[in-house]
Design a protein around this motif. Sequence first.
Motif, PDB file in Angstrom:
ATOM      1  N   ASP A   1       0.827  -1.218   0.000  1.00 22.65           N
ATOM      2  CA  ASP A   1       0.000   0.000   0.000  1.00 22.65           C
ATOM      3  C   ASP A   1       0.858   1.264   0.000  1.00 22.65           C
ATOM      4  O   ASP A   1       0.494   2.277  -0.611  1.00 22.65           O
ATOM      5  CB  ASP A   1      -0.918   0.021   1.232  1.00 22.65           C
ATOM      6  N   ALA A   2       1.996   1.197   0.694  1.00 27.85           N
ATOM      7  CA  ALA A   2       2.848   2.381   0.812  1.00 27.85           C
ATOM      8  C   ALA A   2       3.390   2.830  -0.536  1.00 27.85           C
ATOM      9  O   ALA A   2       3.762   4.001  -0.714  1.00 27.85           O
ATOM     10  CB  ALA A   2       3.999   2.107   1.781  1.00 27.85           C
ATOM     11  N   LYS A   3       3.442   1.923  -1.510  1.00 25.62           N
ATOM     12  CA  LYS A   3       3.937   2.287  -2.834  1.00 25.62           C
ATOM     13  C   LYS A   3       2.991   3.245  -3.556  1.00 25.62           C
ATOM     14  O   LYS A   3       3.363   3.854  -4.564  1.00 25.62           O
ATOM     15  CB  LYS A   3       4.130   1.029  -3.682  1.00 25.62           C
ATOM     16  N   GLU A   4       1.762   3.393  -3.034  1.00 24.24           N
ATOM     17  CA  GLU A   4       0.803   4.329  -3.649  1.00 24.24           C
ATOM     18  C   GLU A   4       1.140   5.783  -3.344  1.00 24.24           C
ATOM     19  O   GLU A   4       0.591   6.697  -3.960  1.00 24.24           O
ATOM     20  CB  GLU A   4      -0.618   4.026  -3.140  1.00 24.24           C
ATOM     21  N   LEU A   5       2.041   6.007  -2.375  1.00 23.81           N
ATOM     22  CA  LEU A   5       2.390   7.378  -2.008  1.00 23.81           C
ATOM     23  C   LEU A   5       3.195   8.048  -3.111  1.00 23.81           C
ATOM     24  O   LEU A   5       4.070   7.431  -3.724  1.00 23.81           O
ATOM     25  CB  LEU A   5       3.190   7.393  -0.705  1.00 23.81           C
ATOM     26  N   ASP A   6       2.928   9.315  -3.343  1.00 23.78           N
ATOM     27  CA  ASP A   6       3.657  10.077  -4.359  1.00 23.78           C
ATOM     28  C   ASP A   6       5.015  10.539  -3.844  1.00 23.78           C
ATOM     29  O   ASP A   6       5.976  10.618  -4.607  1.00 23.78           O
ATOM     30  CB  ASP A   6       2.837  11.309  -4.789  1.00 23.78           C
ATOM     31  N   ASP A   7       5.083  10.868  -2.555  1.00 19.23           N
ATOM     32  CA  ASP A   7       6.305  11.425  -1.976  1.00 19.23           C
ATOM     33  C   ASP A   7       7.265  10.294  -1.586  1.00 19.23           C
ATOM     34  O   ASP A   7       6.925   9.437  -0.767  1.00 19.23           O
ATOM     35  CB  ASP A   7       5.953  12.277  -0.751  1.00 19.23           C
ATOM     36  N   ALA A   8       8.472  10.286  -2.171  1.00 18.69           N
ATOM     37  CA  ALA A   8       9.422   9.200  -1.944  1.00 18.69           C
ATOM     38  C   ALA A   8       9.871   9.130  -0.488  1.00 18.69           C
ATOM     39  O   ALA A   8      10.016   8.036   0.083  1.00 18.69           O
ATOM     40  CB  ALA A   8      10.637   9.376  -2.857  1.00 18.69           C
ATOM     41  N   THR A   9      10.104  10.286   0.135  1.00 21.71           N
ATOM     42  CA  THR A   9      10.531  10.306   1.540  1.00 21.71           C
ATOM     43  C   THR A   9       9.445   9.732   2.437  1.00 21.71           C
ATOM     44  O   THR A   9       9.722   8.970   3.373  1.00 21.71           O
ATOM     45  CB  THR A   9      10.862  11.749   1.982  1.00 21.71           C
ATOM     46  N   LEU A  10       8.200  10.070   2.138  1.00 23.63           N
ATOM     47  CA  LEU A  10       7.078   9.576   2.920  1.00 23.63           C
ATOM     48  C   LEU A  10       6.928   8.062   2.759  1.00 23.63           C
ATOM     49  O   LEU A  10       6.593   7.356   3.718  1.00 23.63           O
ATOM     50  CB  LEU A  10       5.800  10.292   2.474  1.00 23.63           C
ATOM     51  N   ARG A  11       7.202   7.547   1.558  1.00 27.23           N
ATOM     52  CA  ARG A  11       7.098   6.099   1.303  1.00 27.23           C
ATOM     53  C   ARG A  11       8.016   5.322   2.240  1.00 27.23           C
ATOM     54  O   ARG A  11       7.649   4.280   2.772  1.00 27.23           O
ATOM     55  CB  ARG A  11       7.468   5.784  -0.154  1.00 27.23           C
ATOM     56  N   LYS A  12       9.232   5.836   2.429  1.00 24.34           N
ATOM     57  CA  LYS A  12      10.178   5.155   3.327  1.00 24.34           C
ATOM     58  C   LYS A  12       9.758   5.319   4.779  1.00 24.34           C
ATOM     59  O   LYS A  12       9.861   4.391   5.589  1.00 24.34           O
ATOM     60  CB  LYS A  12      11.583   5.732   3.130  1.00 24.34           C
ATOM     61  N   SER A  13       9.288   6.508   5.110  1.00 28.86           N
ATOM     62  CA  SER A  13       9.021   6.856   6.503  1.00 28.86           C
ATOM     63  C   SER A  13       7.868   6.069   7.108  1.00 28.86           C
ATOM     64  O   SER A  13       7.941   5.612   8.248  1.00 28.86           O
ATOM     65  CB  SER A  13       8.753   8.364   6.599  1.00 28.86           C
ATOM     66  N   VAL A  14       6.781   5.888   6.341  1.00 29.22           N
ATOM     67  CA  VAL A  14       5.587   5.255   6.916  1.00 29.22           C
ATOM     68  C   VAL A  14       5.848   3.809   7.317  1.00 29.22           C
ATOM     69  O   VAL A  14       5.191   3.277   8.234  1.00 29.22           O
ATOM     70  CB  VAL A  14       4.380   5.320   5.959  1.00 29.22           C
ATOM     71  N   LEU A  15       6.827   3.158   6.668  1.00 29.13           N
ATOM     72  CA  LEU A  15       7.120   1.759   7.013  1.00 29.13           C
ATOM     73  C   LEU A  15       7.703   1.645   8.417  1.00 29.13           C
ATOM     74  O   LEU A  15       7.642   0.587   9.042  1.00 29.13           O
ATOM     75  CB  LEU A  15       8.084   1.154   5.993  1.00 29.13           C
ATOM     76  N   ASP A  16       8.256   2.771   8.932  1.00 29.79           N
ATOM     77  CA  ASP A  16       8.760   2.795  10.309  1.00 29.79           C
ATOM     78  C   ASP A  16       7.729   3.362  11.277  1.00 29.79           C
ATOM     79  O   ASP A  16       8.048   3.654  12.434  1.00 29.79           O
ATOM     80  CB  ASP A  16      10.041   3.639  10.380  1.00 29.79           C
ATOM     81  N   GLY A  17       6.482   3.565  10.793  1.00 31.10           N
ATOM     82  CA  GLY A  17       5.422   4.073  11.675  1.00 31.10           C
ATOM     83  C   GLY A  17       5.468   5.567  11.878  1.00 31.10           C
ATOM     84  O   GLY A  17       4.775   6.105  12.745  1.00 31.10           O
ATOM     85  N   VAL A  18       6.308   6.267  11.090  1.00 29.25           N
ATOM     86  CA  VAL A  18       6.473   7.711  11.218  1.00 29.25           C
ATOM     87  C   VAL A  18       6.027   8.372   9.914  1.00 29.25           C
ATOM     88  O   VAL A  18       6.342   7.885   8.827  1.00 29.25           O
ATOM     89  CB  VAL A  18       7.944   8.087  11.510  1.00 29.25           C
ATOM     90  N   ALA A  19       5.290   9.482  10.027  1.00 21.75           N
ATOM     91  CA  ALA A  19       4.834  10.176   8.817  1.00 21.75           C
ATOM     92  C   ALA A  19       4.826  11.677   9.055  1.00 21.75           C
ATOM     93  O   ALA A  19       4.983  12.144  10.181  1.00 21.75           O
ATOM     94  CB  ALA A  19       3.452   9.690   8.404  1.00 21.75           C
ATOM     95  N   PHE A  20       4.634  12.410   7.978  1.00 22.44           N
ATOM     96  CA  PHE A  20       4.469  13.866   8.068  1.00 22.44           C
ATOM     97  C   PHE A  20       3.281  14.283   7.218  1.00 22.44           C
ATOM     98  O   PHE A  20       2.885  13.573   6.282  1.00 22.44           O
ATOM     99  CB  PHE A  20       5.754  14.606   7.665  1.00 22.44           C
TER     100      PHE A  20
END
Length: 803
Positions: free
Chosen positions: A285-304
């Motif tokens: 699901d995270a691959k649907e994100l447009d922002d590359a930094t956000l894609r990596k971040s959400v997998l660690d439970g952290v987002a902006f």
Amino acid sequence: MEVAEVLPEFADAFAFEEFNRMQREALPGLLESEDNVVASAPTASGKTALAELAICKALADDGTALFIAPLRALTNEKEDDWDRFEDLDYSVYVVTGERDLNPRRARRADILVMTPEKLDSATRKHDSRRYDFVTDIDVCVIDEVHLLDADRRGSVLEVTISRLRRLCDPRVVALSATMPNVDDVAAWLDAPEETTFEFGDEYRPVDLKSGVKTYTHGDNAFADKYRRLYRALDLAEPHLREDGQALVFVSSRQDTVQAAKKARDEIAERDIPMGARGDYDFHTDAKELDDATLRKSVLDGVAFHHAGLSKNDRDLVEEWFKEGHVELLFSTSTLAWGVNLPARCVVIRDTKYHDPLEGEVDMSPLDVLQMLGRAGRPGYDDVGYGWVVCDGADADKYRRLLRDGKEIESRLAESLETHLNAEIAMGTITDLEEVMDWLETTFYYVRGQSKPEAYDFPNLRERVRNCLEDLVGRGFVEMDADDLSIEPTARGKLASEYYLRLETAAGFAELCDRVESSEATASPRNGERRSRERDETALETGDILETVATAEEFDSVSARQSERDAINAVLVGQETDDLEAGQRKVLAILRGAADGSTPSELASDAWVIRRNATRLVSALGAFLDRFVGPHAANLARRVEARIENGVAEDAVGLTAIDGVGPGRASKLAREGLSAPGDIVEIGVEGLVDAGLSEGVAERVYEGAQSLPALEIDWGEFPETIATGENEVCEVTVRNVGEPARAGIRVTVNGVEMTSTNSYLRDADTVPVGVFGADADVLEYTVSVAFPEEPLVPIVSSQTVDVV
């Protein structure tokens, strides 16, 4: 109490099936009464449903509802949220900027959504066909009415609601977070006791434990951010270890990203069990994100989360936070006002932020309370925790705020002259007594009665008279000394229409005066017609840019040390010693924007400054059009288009064509095409040869044909004339394109002979006097400019020898 029982025809308009306790108590006042309503309730207690109830009642009565959202970022969210009304065949329309406004859609809308500033601007122009929809409002819902106490924006909301009530007297429903003086707001809006609701903390879905935590302030602002970040993580960590969630508010979009990156490293260092890297489905699901930094971040439970993210990314982050996939979220304050996204722990890391127009400012007390109000997840937590992280010097201030709350004050006194001028310009105030009548409709008047000394109420009439005298002295208003009647001047009307601060309007008028004062009147000689040595084109691009850069709207812009070299590089060789550092920064951004080359060091503030500058240049163009002439106004229009599009001077005319943006304009200019007339001349085939696809070429060609196109015919114009002889000739200016307003100037050897301002439909004949003067050669020039289009003036010349 189920929604379907109370409002069966609107059940699908609500995002829930049952009303909560607070909503049930307010419901009779909203649905069974026509009275105005004021409701104060804790954040996250369900106030939005009260707005929707008021809207449903208006729609059921075939009325039109207006929803005033506190922030521009929230207007589009409301449009998305209220697809539910669209599904019930009611139309929702967000009123945005002047150029994007569709008056027909606004007129037909069932629900209008606006910010206070947009409503203020629209009500000032209510008697125009474009904005007449604002006089047809049946219910006005003010979301977060405690915005009244916001610096500058508060007075806008205050006077606009007072004006709207005079224009169409809608029912007003005002909603607010908890405020101690809700009765003052009710008195202002004439809401009776039975429809004034003050829901206390006992109505919070989750109890709130709030406090202030300090950090050790250092000399380096960058290092201080990390000190506050570690403090915030210390406060969030216990909750994250217990499967709770934390929401950390920071000051800027960029800070959300940087804080999230640093927090991921710190969480790994502290070995806090977070993240979903083992969850294959979430990983996909995270691959649907447009922002590359956000894609990596959400997998660690952290987002902006911030308004600059794509809607897709914002929606996914909000969804995953609600579902618990995201456990630590960094956000700007916008999230606190709009989305119902509670967390067990809320930390305000930054109590100050950098505003491109104001410099470093304190977060408003309203923002602080709004953010802390997001603490506590209904249905999951028994208590929410909210913390303010600040320097020790500010600690007592925030402790008092958390203990006592914040009374709502009026900010009208801070900008009384500006708002008074607007009312006079609209014709709603015509004498001193009417000024007092108007003041009695304001929140300022109500608070002045509650706190007469603080509001200097004993001297109110004297203050109003001084205010009026100042407006008269500065040329915005005319007052009759005998009957004290008041009338607006052209300057005052333009200041109001274009939403200018009075200092800015005075600066614009001063520039017009300087251009006008460069006129010299030639003495009539030997019966010759009187001519004026006046040249609007003596006005230069630099004059316009500097006048806008020194506007009061930019008076708080500051230049950081790291930006000084970039500013100097842009302004090298220009006389700017008399400008302040902030003004030089604005000027550098405008010059860079006009050339399409804003230095990266200035990019963070450039967008906001450019957006405000284009509005100001447009207003300056109106001043020049009114007080100088069409050619000067045309120059302002070209400058505006260059700032907006970032194109060179020789390509700016192409931006007048629909479908031609900065990239395409520059591409065509490189091919030697600099004006819409060039496009029409080479046709679709030529545009394809210039590198456009056939479909695009056809659209661009059609767009060019929809603009005015000129031919100048000198007729039987003489080549010579004898000394002392006179001959009147006729020059024909023919428009073979679309009609448009135009200014036609005729000069001889730089001296203006005639100047006309007309709506050029097909052809105008201009009389030109040819006279045998002392000069050996006479150069006659006809120049035609379009004040409302960024088209380069069309110029044609003829030479006459004096024999």
